[in-house]
Design a protein around this motif. Structure first.
Motif, PDB file in Angstrom:
ATOM      1  N   LEU A  50     123.812 -80.815  13.432  1.00 41.73           N
ATOM      2  CA  LEU A  50     122.939 -81.731  12.695  1.00 41.73           C
ATOM      3  C   LEU A  50     122.670 -81.219  11.282  1.00 41.73           C
ATOM      4  N   ALA A  51     122.458 -79.935  11.149  1.00 42.07           N
ATOM      5  CA  ALA A  51     122.205 -79.348   9.824  1.00 42.07           C
ATOM      6  C   ALA A  51     123.407 -79.514   8.913  1.00 42.07           C
ATOM      7  N   GLY A  52     124.593 -79.360   9.478  1.00 39.98           N
ATOM      8  CA  GLY A  52     125.802 -79.513   8.680  1.00 39.98           C
ATOM      9  C   GLY A  52     126.043 -80.932   8.228  1.00 39.98           C
ATOM     10  N   ALA A  53     125.495 -81.900   8.968  1.00 41.03           N
ATOM     11  CA  ALA A  53     125.708 -83.308   8.647  1.00 41.03           C
ATOM     12  C   ALA A  53     124.699 -83.838   7.629  1.00 41.03           C
ATOM     13  N   THR A  82     116.281 -79.350   2.516  1.00 38.99           N
ATOM     14  CA  THR A  82     115.113 -78.975   3.310  1.00 38.99           C
ATOM     15  C   THR A  82     115.221 -79.498   4.743  1.00 38.99           C
ATOM     16  N   ASP A  83     115.853 -80.655   4.947  1.00 39.47           N
ATOM     17  CA  ASP A  83     116.076 -81.149   6.304  1.00 39.47           C
ATOM     18  C   ASP A  83     117.088 -80.257   7.024  1.00 39.47           C
ATOM     19  N   ILE A  92     115.279 -77.089   8.160  1.00 37.85           N
ATOM     20  CA  ILE A  92     114.468 -77.244   9.375  1.00 37.85           C
ATOM     21  C   ILE A  92     115.350 -77.157  10.608  1.00 37.85           C
ATOM     22  N   ASP A  93     116.480 -77.854  10.602  1.00 35.57           N
ATOM     23  CA  ASP A  93     117.389 -77.778  11.752  1.00 35.57           C
ATOM     24  C   ASP A  93     117.935 -76.364  11.938  1.00 35.57           C
ATOM     25  N   LEU A  94     118.248 -75.690  10.844  1.00 38.58           N
ATOM     26  CA  LEU A  94     118.782 -74.336  10.949  1.00 38.58           C
ATOM     27  C   LEU A  94     117.745 -73.362  11.501  1.00 38.58           C
ATOM     28  N   GLU A  96     122.993 -71.008   6.966  1.00 37.87           N
ATOM     29  CA  GLU A  96     123.955 -71.662   7.850  1.00 37.87           C
ATOM     30  C   GLU A  96     125.118 -70.724   8.175  1.00 37.87           C
ATOM     31  N   ARG A  97     125.619 -70.001   7.192  1.00 40.10           N
ATOM     32  CA  ARG A  97     126.696 -69.030   7.433  1.00 40.10           C
ATOM     33  C   ARG A  97     126.258 -67.974   8.448  1.00 40.10           C
ATOM     34  N   VAL A  98     125.049 -67.471   8.283  1.00 37.03           N
ATOM     35  CA  VAL A  98     124.530 -66.451   9.201  1.00 37.03           C
ATOM     36  C   VAL A  98     124.431 -67.007  10.621  1.00 37.03           C
TER      37      VAL A  98
END
Length: 148
Positions: free
Chosen positions: A28-31, A36-37, A40-42, A131-133
């Motif tokens: 979801l975060a990638g999409a 900031t959204d 939150i998912d990450l 996200e990478r981490v």
């Protein structure tokens, strides 16, 4: 990501609700295009991955568990090549930025170092590093689940 998708088909991974939730949040975060959204998912993904991680004290703050779990897992990671203090700084910043967003606070007063330690004014750069981490965390954790 190919490695992650390959591991998803394994029964041990399909049966782990926490990993499934973390993976869903990462996707979801990638999409999402709003930084900031995505953040939150990450951070939800990070909480799922690290809050109940075996071996961490139960009475710790969520932020501390995320930081401790990530640095324990990734401090020597050859792909990220980030020392523990940079991982810690990035994830603590991510947690604070997430709180700013959740509570309507102004994050503009914060310094924004990336995983390399370089300062930036771009929240997206920080979110990309988080996200990478977390992608790397999932690869390492999924690999461990499959080996068991």
């Amino acid at each position: 990501m190919r490695e992650v998708y390959g591991l998803l088909a394994r029964p041990a991974v399909r049966e782990d609700r926490g990993l499934q939730t973390a993976l869903r949040r990462l996707v979801l975060a990638g999409a999402d295009r709003v930084p900031t959204d995505r953040l939150i998912d990450l951070m939800v993904c990070a909480e799922v991955l690290f809050i109940k991680l075996p071996g961490l004290p139960a009475d710790r703050w969520k932020q501390d568990k995320i930081v401790d779990g990530a640095t324990a897992l990734l401090a020597d990671d050859p792909v990220l090549q980030a020392p523990p203090e940079r991982l810690e700084a990035l994830l603590r910043l991510g947690y604070r930025l997430r709180n700013d967003e959740m509570h309507g606070d102004d994050p503009s007063r914060r310094e924004l170092p990336t995983l390399t330690g370089q300062p930036t004014n771009d929240v997206s750069a920080v979110v990309d590093d988080i996200e990478r981490v977390l992608r790397r965390t999932l690869v390492r954790l999924l690999s461990g689940v499959v080996e068991q």
